[in-house]
Design a protein around this motif. Sequence first.
Motif, short mmCIF file in Angstrom:
data_model
loop_
_atom_site.label_atom_id
_atom_site.label_comp_id
_atom_site.label_asym_id
_atom_site.label_seq_id
_atom_site.Cartn_x
_atom_site.Cartn_y
_atom_site.Cartn_z
N ALA A 74 -24.68 70.81 86.48
CA ALA A 74 -23.66 70.75 87.53
C ALA A 74 -24.02 69.69 88.57
O ALA A 74 -23.15 68.94 89.03
N GLU A 75 -25.30 69.62 88.92
CA GLU A 75 -25.73 68.62 89.90
C GLU A 75 -25.52 67.20 89.37
O GLU A 75 -25.09 66.31 90.12
N VAL A 76 -25.80 66.98 88.10
CA VAL A 76 -25.58 65.66 87.51
C VAL A 76 -24.09 65.32 87.50
O VAL A 76 -23.69 64.21 87.88
N CYS A 77 -23.27 66.27 87.09
CA CYS A 77 -21.82 66.03 87.07
C CYS A 77 -21.30 65.73 88.47
O CYS A 77 -20.46 64.84 88.65
N ARG A 78 -21.80 66.44 89.46
CA ARG A 78 -21.39 66.20 90.84
C ARG A 78 -21.71 64.77 91.25
O ARG A 78 -20.87 64.07 91.82
N LYS A 87 -17.96 71.97 89.02
CA LYS A 87 -17.55 73.29 89.51
C LYS A 87 -17.64 74.35 88.41
O LYS A 87 -18.10 75.46 88.65
N THR A 88 -17.21 74.00 87.21
CA THR A 88 -17.27 74.94 86.09
C THR A 88 -18.70 75.32 85.78
O THR A 88 -19.03 76.50 85.60
N LEU A 89 -19.58 74.32 85.71
CA LEU A 89 -20.99 74.60 85.43
C LEU A 89 -21.65 75.36 86.57
O LEU A 89 -22.47 76.26 86.33
N HIS A 112 -26.38 76.62 97.28
CA HIS A 112 -26.15 75.28 96.73
C HIS A 112 -25.02 75.31 95.70
O HIS A 112 -24.17 74.42 95.68
N LEU A 113 -25.02 76.32 94.85
CA LEU A 113 -23.97 76.43 93.84
C LEU A 113 -22.61 76.66 94.47
O LEU A 113 -21.61 76.05 94.04
N LEU A 114 -22.54 77.51 95.48
CA LEU A 114 -21.27 77.74 96.16
C LEU A 114 -20.76 76.47 96.83
O LEU A 114 -19.54 76.24 96.89
N ALA A 115 -21.67 75.64 97.31
CA ALA A 115 -21.26 74.38 97.92
C ALA A 115 -20.58 73.48 96.89
O ALA A 115 -19.64 72.74 97.22
N ILE A 116 -21.03 73.54 95.64
CA ILE A 116 -20.37 72.76 94.58
C ILE A 116 -19.05 73.41 94.22
O ILE A 116 -18.01 72.74 94.11
N ILE A 117 -19.05 74.72 94.04
CA ILE A 117 -17.84 75.44 93.62
C ILE A 117 -16.73 75.29 94.65
O ILE A 117 -15.58 75.00 94.31
N ASN A 118 -17.06 75.47 95.91
CA ASN A 118 -16.06 75.45 96.98
C ASN A 118 -16.01 74.14 97.71
O ASN A 118 -15.21 73.97 98.62
N GLY A 119 -16.87 73.22 97.30
CA GLY A 119 -17.08 71.99 98.06
C GLY A 119 -15.95 71.01 98.03
O GLY A 119 -14.91 71.24 97.41
N PRO A 120 -16.20 69.92 98.71
CA PRO A 120 -15.21 68.85 98.79
C PRO A 120 -14.96 68.20 97.44
O PRO A 120 -15.57 68.56 96.44
N ASP A 121 -14.14 67.24 97.45
CA ASP A 121 -13.76 66.56 96.21
C ASP A 121 -14.73 65.43 95.88
O ASP A 121 -15.79 65.31 96.47
N ALA A 122 -14.33 64.61 94.95
CA ALA A 122 -15.19 63.53 94.44
C ALA A 122 -15.58 62.53 95.51
O ALA A 122 -16.56 61.81 95.34
N SER A 123 -14.87 62.48 96.61
CA SER A 123 -15.21 61.50 97.64
C SER A 123 -16.56 61.80 98.28
O SER A 123 -17.15 60.94 98.91
N ASP A 124 -17.07 63.02 98.10
CA ASP A 124 -18.35 63.40 98.66
C ASP A 124 -19.51 63.10 97.71
O ASP A 124 -20.66 63.26 98.06
N SER A 125 -19.22 62.67 96.51
CA SER A 125 -20.28 62.41 95.53
C SER A 125 -20.45 60.93 95.31
O SER A 125 -19.59 60.12 95.65
N LYS A 126 -21.59 60.58 94.73
CA LYS A 126 -21.87 59.21 94.37
C LYS A 126 -21.06 58.86 93.13
O LYS A 126 -21.04 59.61 92.17
N GLN A 127 -20.40 57.77 93.14
CA GLN A 127 -19.64 57.33 91.97
C GLN A 127 -20.50 56.39 91.14
O GLN A 127 -21.14 55.52 91.68
N SER A 128 -20.50 56.57 89.82
CA SER A 128 -21.27 55.69 88.93
C SER A 128 -20.33 54.72 88.26
O SER A 128 -19.26 55.04 87.91
#
Length: 128
Positions: A74-78, A87-89, A112-128
């Motif tokens: 989940a962390e890698v996907c984020r 979110k699914t993971l 930490h997991l709830l932050a991913i599940i309920n968290g913001p969208d892709a704009s909060d993550s690093k884009q590769s």
Amino acid sequence: MAEDRGDIGSAHELIQFNLTHSKLYPIFARGTLFLAAAIFEARVRQDADAAEALIQAAPEGMLVESYLLPTAQAEVCRLKGNIEQAKTLAQKAFNETASALDAGGVVMEREHLLAIINGPDASDSKQS
């Protein structure tokens, strides 16, 4: 632990030392070592590639908590911007924490997991 004190550099050095000497660990504990290191690489160091390499290198072990693999994934996907998959993971991992052997130790992990599940969208993550 160094990470808990905010000493990320020392925490990383300790993790690398343990990974380098992982053959000295009992076989049943090695999977946990690699997956915990993968979570650290993704969550703390924001390095999806290093985390993925550790996930792939993680040997299967008898004492690996069932939530560790989906948490690392989940962390890698984020980090890669795959938010729905993250979110699914994370939800899968969160559900697995209910049967964790170390019930007290998963309290922070659940946050930490709830932050991913309920968290913001892709704009909060690093884009590769």
